[in-house]
Write an enzyme that holds these catalytic residues in place. Sequence first.
Site, PDB file in Angstrom:
ATOM      1  CB  CYS A 128      -0.916   0.024   1.223  1.00  0.00           C
ATOM      2  SG  CYS A 128      -1.762   1.632   1.368  1.00  0.00           S
ATOM      3  CB  CYS A 131       0.540   2.099   4.824  1.00  0.00           C
ATOM      4  SG  CYS A 131      -1.191   2.083   5.203  1.00  0.00           S
ATOM      5  CB  CYS A 145      -4.825  -0.394   2.608  1.00  0.00           C
ATOM      6  SG  CYS A 145      -4.349   0.773   3.867  1.00  0.00           S
TER       7      CYS A 145
END
Length: 655
Positions: A128, A131, A145
């Site tokens: 992701c 993140c 996510c």
Amino acid sequence: MPKTKFYITTAIDYVNSAPHVGHSYEKIIADALARWHRLKGEDVFFLTGTDDNASKNEEAAKVAGMPTRKFVDKNAKVFQLLCKKLNLSNDRFIRTVEQSHVNVAQTIFKKVYEKGDIYKGIYSGLYCKGCEAFYTEKDLIEGKCPEHKKEPEKLEEESYFFKLSKYKDQILKLIENHNLIFPKEKSNEIISRLKSEELKDLSVSRVNKSWGIKTPVDPKHTIYVWFDALLNYISGIDYPKAKFKKYWPADVHFIGKGINWFHSVIWPGILFSAGIEPPKTILVHGYLTVNGQKIGKSLGNVIDPLHLIDKYGVDALRYFFLREIPAGQDGDFSEEALVERCNADLADTVGNLLQRTVVLIHKNFDGKIPKVDCLHDIDAEIIKKVHVAHEVDQLMLNYEWNKALEKILEFVHDCNKYINEAQPWKVNDKKRLGTILYVIIECLRIVSILLFPFIPETAQKIAKQLGQKIGDWKNIEFKKATKGKLLKPEIVFPKLSKPLVDNFSDFNLIVGIVKKVEPHPNADKLYKLSVDIGEEINLVAGLKQHYTPDNLVGKHVIVVKNMKPANIRGVESQGMLLAGDKDGIVKVLEASHAKPGDQVTVENISLNPKPQVTIEEVLSLKLIVQGGRAKYKEKDLLVAGKPVISEAFDGAKVR
Ligand code: ME8
């Protein structure tokens, strides 16, 4: 005796976009604790900064059409400005593009590699970008996510891995036996995950990336951004030089709940491998919501903290965050709640006590602090309560800043009660009158010291008004010989006015980029559009007679995000795309300079979007196009500092 050292850090922020109130929250609570320890006479080092090397920064630079370095430099300046405006007492602002940090990141990577804890392999899995984290299917919620609600991308590439698994027992012991994580619930979450899951080795490099720090072992690879970012905590104190030796291990890392794993598992793992002591405490705070909604570009409620500081003053924001949001828990921010809380506590309770006292001393003692004479029981009682300072200290050491402020305010309430009971305005005996006023001045002097770490500007004004300098912990007891001349009565915390409420406040208008346009399967005049507003949503719009799909794709349009979802002839529409319409010519509203999720605002109107609005409500707003710009009550609709435009005719109604 050498001073006790106290090393405190915040997370370093991604600079892919401007700071939001969540960033300010973390910095403020950390600053209050740093200042508290300084007040206690400790040798404090407070570090904050920016996480420059993330690939999400590089992506944002691409969207902005700027060279990455120029873009991160520009945005990092905004974070630096924010620190200044928040009145942070940080000793250093670190940026991970600084050469000194790059050197440390490479040194530690090499050290861990040479120890045999980094090996080459193939990473195959999910990533992701939001993140900057690797995920497994199990981590996802409905395939997305959990933080960013986006589907992660699939990666299969050559990578270097860090043997995190090797340190599992050591990490677990650190958490269980040494109370690494505060509060307990956040510790339990990590412990149960460590006990129930296999701890996998961590991919710590990315191949063929142009942005980021090169690994010292293979020039094709850059160091995974979290491996690099965590090391700011030691590069920020000049690892391995004298400052590092003096301040490490960190006494506390302040972080938000979403990055607990990185700090409580990965970070100690790296440190164990590098032969460096782990930090003492990871303080995990909750998340802020705004008007009950999660902060996030896709929700379009990113409130600019710089704007809030200009509007209400820095201490209002500091006080609200520290007093209102229970330490360790999530909390909600709204301008209304801020105004209410600050007016009640600072303007009415603290301000009033000070004002009344100062006026009486000017009237009766020519502004000079009177001498204290014989103390009555009522005086002794309030003087005894000065002991609150030690309870406040204990609460601060337990990371319970909201309760600490509650205690201080309780004491100020008691002082107000004391003055009401002692009724100095009715006392004719000058000695008695002087004693009562002296007692309050002393209490207020102590209050100014206690408030200083929380609201430094206001506390300083209080002390100045009393003719005093802000004292430190040595001056926290009640004294009998305080002298000084008070300044002329002045309002130290002016009452704040409630934010303007307007119909426009109900609406959540944000920018989206049209990604895909298809004919609606069941209607001639409609399109089904896929629009990126930070996440991809589907919209149905009656634009088929006015635009070809090619003419729409790529446009930066304006979307009503909090539109009640509607099923339009079998297709779900999750928002409403706005366009001006006059004389049969329909032209969409556009903001080609803005990014997906950027918020549309109108000058001087605060936003407090309803969970859902209806089409009738949108129409009743009476937005129009005038001179090529979208207007509300003759004011421009603004986004990212520029007006929203449309090619519709003058007077076109927006619908
Ligand atoms: O996570 N309320 O950066 P970041 C309160 N670069 N705090 C919030 C928040 C919210 N709504 N949203 C985020 C990163 N935060 C990494 C950190 S540290 C070596 C690297 C907190 O810009 C978040 O949890 O996404 C983090 O502590 C900080 O703000 C920076 O978030």
